[in-house]
Write an enzyme that holds these catalytic residues in place. Structure first.
Site, PDB file in Angstrom:
ATOM      1  N   GLU A  40     -18.355  76.831  27.007  1.00  0.00           N
ATOM      2  CA  GLU A  40     -19.038  75.888  26.110  1.00  0.00           C
ATOM      3  C   GLU A  40     -18.416  74.531  26.365  1.00  0.00           C
ATOM      4  O   GLU A  40     -17.352  74.213  25.831  1.00  0.00           O
ATOM      5  CB  GLU A  40     -18.852  76.332  24.648  1.00  0.00           C
ATOM      6  CG  GLU A  40     -19.501  77.675  24.311  1.00  0.00           C
ATOM      7  CD  GLU A  40     -21.019  77.566  24.128  1.00  0.00           C
ATOM      8  OE1 GLU A  40     -21.530  76.443  23.960  1.00  0.00           O
ATOM      9  OE2 GLU A  40     -21.685  78.616  24.173  1.00  0.00           O
ATOM     10  N   CYS A  60     -19.464  67.763  20.563  1.00  0.00           N
ATOM     11  CA  CYS A  60     -19.939  67.974  21.935  1.00  0.00           C
ATOM     12  C   CYS A  60     -21.397  67.594  22.117  1.00  0.00           C
ATOM     13  O   CYS A  60     -21.810  67.212  23.207  1.00  0.00           O
ATOM     14  CB  CYS A  60     -19.733  69.433  22.318  1.00  0.00           C
ATOM     15  SG  CYS A  60     -20.457  70.588  21.146  1.00  0.00           S
TER      16      CYS A  60
HETATM   17  P1  NAD Z   1      -8.604  70.840  23.726  1.00  0.00           P
HETATM   18  O1  NAD Z   1      -7.722  69.755  24.269  1.00  0.00           O
HETATM   19  O2  NAD Z   1      -8.296  71.418  22.412  1.00  0.00           O
HETATM   20  O3  NAD Z   1      -8.695  71.959  24.840  1.00  0.00           O
HETATM   21  C1  NAD Z   1      -9.466  73.128  24.639  1.00  0.00           C
HETATM   22  C2  NAD Z   1      -8.590  74.355  24.841  1.00  0.00           C
HETATM   23  O4  NAD Z   1      -8.160  74.383  26.200  1.00  0.00           O
HETATM   24  C3  NAD Z   1      -7.337  74.350  23.970  1.00  0.00           C
HETATM   25  O5  NAD Z   1      -7.209  75.605  23.342  1.00  0.00           O
HETATM   26  C4  NAD Z   1      -6.231  74.083  24.955  1.00  0.00           C
HETATM   27  O6  NAD Z   1      -5.023  74.696  24.599  1.00  0.00           O
HETATM   28  C5  NAD Z   1      -6.764  74.683  26.240  1.00  0.00           C
HETATM   29  N1  NAD Z   1      -6.145  74.086  27.410  1.00  0.00           N
HETATM   30  C6  NAD Z   1      -5.752  72.812  27.569  1.00  0.00           C
HETATM   31  N2  NAD Z   1      -5.205  72.643  28.791  1.00  0.00           N
HETATM   32  C7  NAD Z   1      -5.235  73.839  29.417  1.00  0.00           C
HETATM   33  C8  NAD Z   1      -4.843  74.314  30.701  1.00  0.00           C
HETATM   34  N3  NAD Z   1      -4.297  73.515  31.607  1.00  0.00           N
HETATM   35  N4  NAD Z   1      -5.054  75.619  30.988  1.00  0.00           N
HETATM   36  C9  NAD Z   1      -5.642  76.427  30.084  1.00  0.00           C
HETATM   37  N5  NAD Z   1      -6.037  76.033  28.857  1.00  0.00           N
HETATM   38  C10 NAD Z   1      -5.842  74.764  28.521  1.00  0.00           C
HETATM   39  O7  NAD Z   1     -10.099  70.326  23.579  1.00  0.00           O
HETATM   40  P2  NAD Z   1     -10.912  69.331  24.499  1.00  0.00           P
HETATM   41  O8  NAD Z   1     -11.097  69.880  25.858  1.00  0.00           O
HETATM   42  O9  NAD Z   1     -10.394  67.943  24.351  1.00  0.00           O
HETATM   43  O10 NAD Z   1     -12.298  69.400  23.696  1.00  0.00           O
HETATM   44  C11 NAD Z   1     -13.249  68.411  23.830  1.00  0.00           C
HETATM   45  C12 NAD Z   1     -14.235  68.762  24.928  1.00  0.00           C
HETATM   46  O11 NAD Z   1     -14.825  70.004  24.604  1.00  0.00           O
HETATM   47  C13 NAD Z   1     -15.376  67.792  25.075  1.00  0.00           C
HETATM   48  O12 NAD Z   1     -15.746  67.715  26.427  1.00  0.00           O
HETATM   49  C14 NAD Z   1     -16.485  68.447  24.284  1.00  0.00           C
HETATM   50  O13 NAD Z   1     -17.777  68.057  24.675  1.00  0.00           O
HETATM   51  C15 NAD Z   1     -16.223  69.894  24.554  1.00  0.00           C
HETATM   52  N6  NAD Z   1     -16.702  70.714  23.456  1.00  0.00           N
HETATM   53  C16 NAD Z   1     -17.730  71.554  23.687  1.00  0.00           C
HETATM   54  C17 NAD Z   1     -18.247  72.301  22.641  1.00  0.00           C
HETATM   55  C18 NAD Z   1     -19.393  73.243  22.840  1.00  0.00           C
HETATM   56  O14 NAD Z   1     -19.637  74.044  21.948  1.00  0.00           O
HETATM   57  N7  NAD Z   1     -20.088  73.204  23.960  1.00  0.00           N
HETATM   58  C19 NAD Z   1     -17.685  72.199  21.385  1.00  0.00           C
HETATM   59  C20 NAD Z   1     -16.613  71.338  21.201  1.00  0.00           C
HETATM   60  C21 NAD Z   1     -16.122  70.612  22.239  1.00  0.00           C
END
Ligand code: NAD
Length: 495
Positions: A248, A282
């Site tokens: 997602e 998102c």
């Molecule tokens: P975040 O920084 O919380 O990261 C998401 C998860 O990935 C966390 O649990 C984090 O611990 C893990 N993570 C981070 N680095 C990692 C690595 N190197 N290896 C493995 N896991 C790792 O959240 P984010 O990415 O900043 O979230 C925002 C993004 O997510 C935006 O692009 C947004 O559009 C997208 N998003 C999508 C949805 C959807 O439902 N499609 C919903 C919310 C957010």
């Protein structure tokens, strides 16, 4: 049993800083001490969950119903504390946290509980003539041990909504909440073992190091919500075990505004979706493509609507949120400076993690703000001559998670739907489709793969197992070798 891997010495700010988009993947080691975190508990936990699954602990409908009840009960009994944690972590208004996060997750668990038996019931299908007499059916089978990796922007709903789906489908689950929303992560890690079956549902907290260790384990499905950079890391890790993934992700969701639109309603609905959670959604409208005829009028209407929503000084409004952390604040300021003219807003206060609701004009298509997902309260409004130009603009970029059309021109609307690809489309509305459990929620292309919500969650976390059952009283020999001309003739008739 809960695994708490965030060490006492790590301040929330440090944890939050580590997971701005770039930092998330660049920062090696995650939330660890200088000696590195002790990660042995992670493999142990996953092995224990597998043992429970293999013993059949999660398969019965009674277990699933009970766990979904417990999940809903946890969210009901602790709603204030949970909403407060989300409010403090993300900076969104308390009422918004209660509605979008707590009520959202509870609604998902409750609906799955209610419709579980219907949605998981074996489905009888037709049996082709060559297999008759016989019965054919499709069974909905649990996958096994599922990993859910959640992001910070809706740290409860985007964690527990998929967890509810995984449980409803009869799986054991590990939840890895986002370390960026550290208070919520800690609270979920504390509450879940009190309410849920700890042999089958676990929370493992942590950052990069813990998630990397988790991803080294074998799962039967990985459900990841977050940015596409880490999405690629997840998919690569999953490939080692041939584990299916749901990703997602995000992207640049456009709003195409037709000259036939209702300006006042459109402005309200665009900005409601844009400034919800301060743009950190998102499916928030990322940019607007407005037809030249209504371009100026739309800008004026958008400006008036911002004042109507948040007053002359949105920093004082209780309805306006904040940027999650300094890193994201800096990222957004970089995007703001990357091109275009500020038409409205533009003020910022990093100490308060505030960025005003901002409208931008004259933004070049190659500016960083038109290339990267904004994920914040900056809204470029781009003038286009017609629908064809709007379609070309959208199609020159990766497939978005959502596409919004505002207008009443059926021909234009249908042309946009037919000639663009996006995770979802909403007409004369933004964001709201997320809340419909009838509609599968997910991306396409760079905005993700797979979908969930409602019965689609059951599909995501299950294997659809086809079963053919035949009696033995009738067994015509013509299908067996040796082939004779008479048998071949008979077979061609039933084929
Ligand atoms: P975040 O920084 O919380 O990261 C998401 C998860 O990935 C966390 O649990 C984090 O611990 C893990 N993570 C981070 N680095 C990692 C690595 N190197 N290896 C493995 N896991 C790792 O959240 P984010 O990415 O900043 O979230 C925002 C993004 O997510 C935006 O692009 C947004 O559009 C997208 N998003 C999508 C949805 C959807 O439902 N499609 C919903 C919310 C957010």
């Amino acid at each position: 049993m809960t695994e708490i891997a965030i060490t006492q010495g790590d301040s929330t700010q440090e944890l939050a800083y580590r997971s701005g988009y770039a930092g998330a993947s660049e920062e090696p080691g995650g939330v660890s001490s200088a000696a590195g975190p002790d990660l042995a508990h992670i493999g142990r936990s996953v092995a224990e969950l597998r043992k429970s699954f293999d013993a059949g602990a999660t398969r019965s409908l009674e277990w699933r119903e009970h766990e979904l009840d417990q999940l809903a009960r946890m969210l009901r009994e602790n709603r204030k504390e949970i909403a407060q944690a989300v409010h403090e972590d993300v900076g969104k208004p308390l009422a918004e946290a209660a509605m979008s996060d707590v009520a959202g997750a509870r609604g998902a668990a409750t609906e799955l509980r209610k419709k579980l038996r219907k949605w998981t019931a074996p489905k009888r299908v037709k049996t082709p003539i060559f297999a008759r007499p016989g019965k054919s059916m499709i069974l909905t089978e649990p996958l096994g041990v599922v990993l859910v990796i959640a992001p910070w922007n809706f740290p409860v709903d985007l964690a527990l909504n998929p967890v509810a789906g995984a449980i409803a489908a009869g799986n054991a689950v590990v939840l890895k909440p986002s370390e960026v929303s550290a208070r919520t992560s800690e609270l979920l890690a504390r509450l879940i073992p009190k309410y849920m079956d700890a042999d089958c549902v676990r929370v493992i907290e942590g950052g990069v190091a813990e998630t990397t260790e988790l991803l080294a384990q074998r799962f039967d499905h990985i459900f990841y919500t977050g940015n596409g950079t880490i999405g690629r890391v997840v998919m690569q890790a999953a490939a080692k075990h041939l584990t299916p993934v749901t990703l997602e992700l995000g992207g640049k969701s456009p709003c195409i505004i037709d000259a036939s639109c209702n300006l006042e309603v459109s402005a309200r609905r665009i900005l409601w979706g844009k400034f919800f959670n301060c743009g950190q959604v998102c499916i928030a409208p990322d940019y607007v493509l407005a037809q030249a005829d209504i371009y100026e009028a739309l800008l004026e209407q958008l400006k008036a609507t911002i004042v109507e929503f948040f007053g002359d000084d949105p920093q004082q409004s209780v309805d306006y949120g904040r940027i999650i952390n300094a890193r994201h604040h800096q990222r957004l300021m970089r995007l703001l400076a990357s091109g275009g003219t500020v038409f409205w807003g533009g003020q910022a206060d990093e100490a308060d993690r505030y960025i005003a609701p901002t409208l931008l004009t004259d933004v070049p298509g190659d500016a960083a703000i038109m290339q990267e997902e904004i994920f914040g309260p900056l809204l470029p409004v781009v003038k286009v001559a017609d629908v064809d130009e709007a379609i070309a603009y959208v199609n020159a970029r990766p497939k978005p998670l959502a596409l919004y059309y505002f207008g009443s021109d059926r021909e234009n609307r249908d042309a946009i739907m037919a000639r663009t690809s996006s995770g979802a489309v909403a007409v004369n509305q933004t964001v709201m489709h997320f809340a419909s459990s009838e509609l599968p929620f997910g991306g396409v292309g760079e905005s993700g793969m797979g979908a969930y919500h409602g019965r689609h969650s059951i599909d995501t976390f299950s294997h659809k197992k086809p079963v053919l059952m035949r009696p033995t009283f009738f067994d015509p020999k013509f299908i067996y070798p040796p082939t004779t001309p008479r048998k071949a003739k008979l077979m061609s008739r039933v084929g």
